[in-house]
Design an enzyme around this catalytic site. Structure first.
Site, PDB file in Angstrom:
ATOM      1  N   GLU A 263       0.816  -1.210   0.000  1.00 40.22           N
ATOM      2  CA  GLU A 263       0.000   0.000   0.000  1.00 40.22           C
ATOM      3  C   GLU A 263       0.855   1.268   0.000  1.00 40.22           C
ATOM      4  OE1 GLU A 263      -4.277  -0.717   1.878  1.00 40.22           O
ATOM      5  OE2 GLU A 263      -3.047   0.523   3.170  1.00 40.22           O
TER       6      GLU A 263
ATOM      7  N   HIS B 227       7.657 -27.073  -1.497  1.00 44.82           N
ATOM      8  CA  HIS B 227       7.084 -28.197  -2.241  1.00 44.82           C
ATOM      9  C   HIS B 227       5.876 -27.765  -3.070  1.00 44.82           C
ATOM     10  CE1 HIS B 227       9.621 -31.373  -0.415  1.00 44.82           C
ATOM     11  NE2 HIS B 227       9.863 -30.363   0.393  1.00 44.82           N
TER      12      HIS B 227
ATOM     13  N   LYS C  98     -14.208   0.911  -3.642  1.00 42.82           N
ATOM     14  CA  LYS C  98     -15.237   1.379  -2.716  1.00 42.82           C
ATOM     15  C   LYS C  98     -16.277   2.220  -3.445  1.00 42.82           C
ATOM     16  CE  LYS C  98     -12.245   1.774   1.322  1.00 42.82           C
ATOM     17  NZ  LYS C  98     -11.662   2.716   2.260  1.00 42.82           N
TER      18      LYS C  98
HETATM   19  O1  PA5 Z   1      -3.331   1.784   5.698  1.00 45.71           O
HETATM   20  C1  PA5 Z   1      -4.493   2.161   5.605  1.00 45.71           C
HETATM   21  O2  PA5 Z   1      -4.807   3.335   5.866  1.00 45.71           O
HETATM   22  C2  PA5 Z   1      -5.631   1.244   5.221  1.00 45.71           C
HETATM   23  O3  PA5 Z   1      -5.219   0.051   4.698  1.00 45.71           O
HETATM   24  C3  PA5 Z   1      -6.513   0.980   6.432  1.00 45.71           C
HETATM   25  O4  PA5 Z   1      -5.771   0.387   7.445  1.00 45.71           O
HETATM   26  C4  PA5 Z   1      -7.729   0.116   6.109  1.00 45.71           C
HETATM   27  O5  PA5 Z   1      -8.350   0.542   4.940  1.00 45.71           O
HETATM   28  C5  PA5 Z   1      -8.725   0.178   7.263  1.00 45.71           C
HETATM   29  O6  PA5 Z   1      -9.149   1.486   7.448  1.00 45.71           O
HETATM   30  P1  PA5 Z   1      -9.919   1.977   8.721  1.00 45.71           P
HETATM   31  O7  PA5 Z   1      -9.089   1.713   9.930  1.00 45.71           O
HETATM   32  O8  PA5 Z   1     -10.132   3.430   8.488  1.00 45.71           O
HETATM   33  O9  PA5 Z   1     -11.218   1.220   8.799  1.00 45.71           O
END
Ligand code: PA5
Length: 424
Positions: free
Chosen positions: A279, A300, A414
């Site tokens: 990310e 394996h 989303k």
């Molecule tokens: O790193 C990030 O910001 C995202 O991957 C969030 O951790 C994930 O989308 C969850 O978001 P939230 O804690 O707002 O529900």
């Protein structure tokens, strides 16, 4: 020894002089972080987080943990991504030991999975921690709705309130609106710490304290990381050396990093790592694809591809130096399977020979590899490792020229899903 990086198997792929040549870029990335002047500068709260967590706060969380363990048979931790993986990674790394059985929800939307969980917990005393930084994420929000309804069939009024603990942003988000209206106990996620960097905030610390994890040790380890990985020196700073090697490998067409471990308790550490790196780096058409394997299991299945497939891979082994429990291989009177050669040896000795053999074979097969070895599987070393990776990915992101602290791509599905659901 606490955590070490071995780069012997980069020979012929990345040389010291190449690392030295990118020192000005590393320096620029370092200064961007130190001066808080780079892309995503409003999300650098993770950098000094370990030195900000007070003993008083740790005590408060440990007291909460004791209270919840006394009145509950199970904990449900609701959250996804950064609000899920660090918790699970910590528990699993420490051998899956939780002083209160912990179940996870809100990281997927399988109705059978949630149905079965609630069936299982029908007659149990349950506490729920719902975690969402934004407070608007669909998966945990819907899981919370369903689980809250389940809790309402068991508890009323104050008892219900006692059994729901929220972790979210101080002001923003739908979860905050629910808290204001329904009055649940709440812990705040600092504004300047992004989801995937939040394991050392209440996001991780609240459920981990309830699970009885040594959160003090976790923070102390991270604190060690904070000072250890602050130096602008490639030979002394392992995080910068690792970042430099990854970047140089990427520039030479090694676009996939496989994190391999011979220790299955690293499975969720690798999942956490994949989110952190995937990310943070994967944007603007750039980024190393993070993948993970657990050996010997995957030797394996994926071993063939690692040894002999397309050479666009580099590998990082995540190892543990000292295991907790010796397991001595017995001697047989008749050596029918031919393994009396290792009789009397600890199983971990054989595991480590498998690692040495694999690292050598993959290197000779054209896969450059590095090894990160933790002294032992305790909270302290994991805390240090978390900080090591956070620092590495920040430097790596800046080397690539991306903002390591945003995740605009996560929004795409989303928007489409909300349209399909008719969400306003
Ligand atoms: O790193 C990030 O910001 C995202 O991957 C969030 O951790 C994930 O989308 C969850 O978001 P939230 O804690 O707002 O529900």
């Amino acid at each position: 020894m606490s955590i070490i990086l071995n780069t012997d198997h980069l020979k012929g792929f990345v040389e010291k002089k190449e690392r030295d040549a990118i020192l000005p870029q590393i320096k620029a990335a370092h200064l961007s972080l130190e001066k808080k002047s780079g892309q995503g500068k409003e999300f650098l709260g993770w950098m000094d987080l370990p030195s900000k967590v007070t003993d008083h706060f740790i005590q408060e969380l440990n007291a909460l943990g004791e209270e919840v363990r006394k009145n509950s048979d199970a904990l449900i931790s609701i959250g996804i991504g950064g609000s899920y993986l660090g918790i699970r990674s910590t528990i699993e790394y420490l051998g899956g030991k939780s002083r209160l059985p912990i179940y996870y929800a809100g990281h997927q939307m399988s109705s059978d999975d949630l149905y079965n969980l609630l069936e299982k917990l029908k007659t149990k005393r349950v506490t729920v921690v719902v975690i969402s930084k934004s407070g608007t994420t669909t998966e945990p929000a819907i899981a919370f709705r369903v689980i809250k309804q389940f809790l309402k069939t068991k508890y009323k009024d104050q008892e219900l309130k006692k059994r729901i603990i929220c972790v979210t942003d101080e002001k923003k988000g739908a979860l905050q609106k629910i808290i204001d209206k329904e009055g649940y106990r709440t812990f705040v996620i600092p504004d300047d710490v992004g989801g995937r960097f939040s394991v050392l905030t209440p996001v991780g610390l609240v459920p981990l304290a309830i699970a009885g994890v040594d959160i003090q040790g976790l923070i102390e380890g991270a604190h060690k990381g904070q000072s250890e990985y602050a130096k602008l020196d490639l030979e002394q700073n392992m995080a910068y050396r690792y970042a430099a090697n990854r970047y140089l490998l990427y520039k030479k067409g090694k676009i996939i990093e496989v994190l391999s471990s011979f220790y299955p308790n690293m499975f969720y550490v690798a999942e956490w790592w994949k989110q952190l790196f995937g990310e943070s780096e994967g944007k603007d058409g750039k980024g190393i694809f993070p993948a993970s394997l657990i050996f010997s299991t995957d030797l394996h299945s994926m071993g063939q591809l690692m040894q002999d497939g397309m050479r666009n891979i580099f590998e990082t082994f995540l190892m543990i130096d000292q295991t907790a429990h010796p397991l001595i291989i017995p001697k047989e009177d008749e050596d029918l399977d031919g393994f009396n050669c290792v009789a009397g040896k600890d199983l971990d000795f054989v595991n480590k020979q498998a690692y040495l053999a694999t690292a050598m074979a993959h290197f000779e097969g054209g896969v450059p590899n590095m090894s990160i070895t933790l002294c032992k599987a305790d909270a302290f070393h994991l805390g240090q490792l978390y900080y090591f990776y956070e620092k590495t990915v920040a430097i790596s992101g800046y080397l690539l020229g991306v903002n390591p602290f945003d995740q605009p791509g996560v929004e795409a599905y989303k928007t489409k899903m909300f349209r399909l659901l008719g969400k306003v």
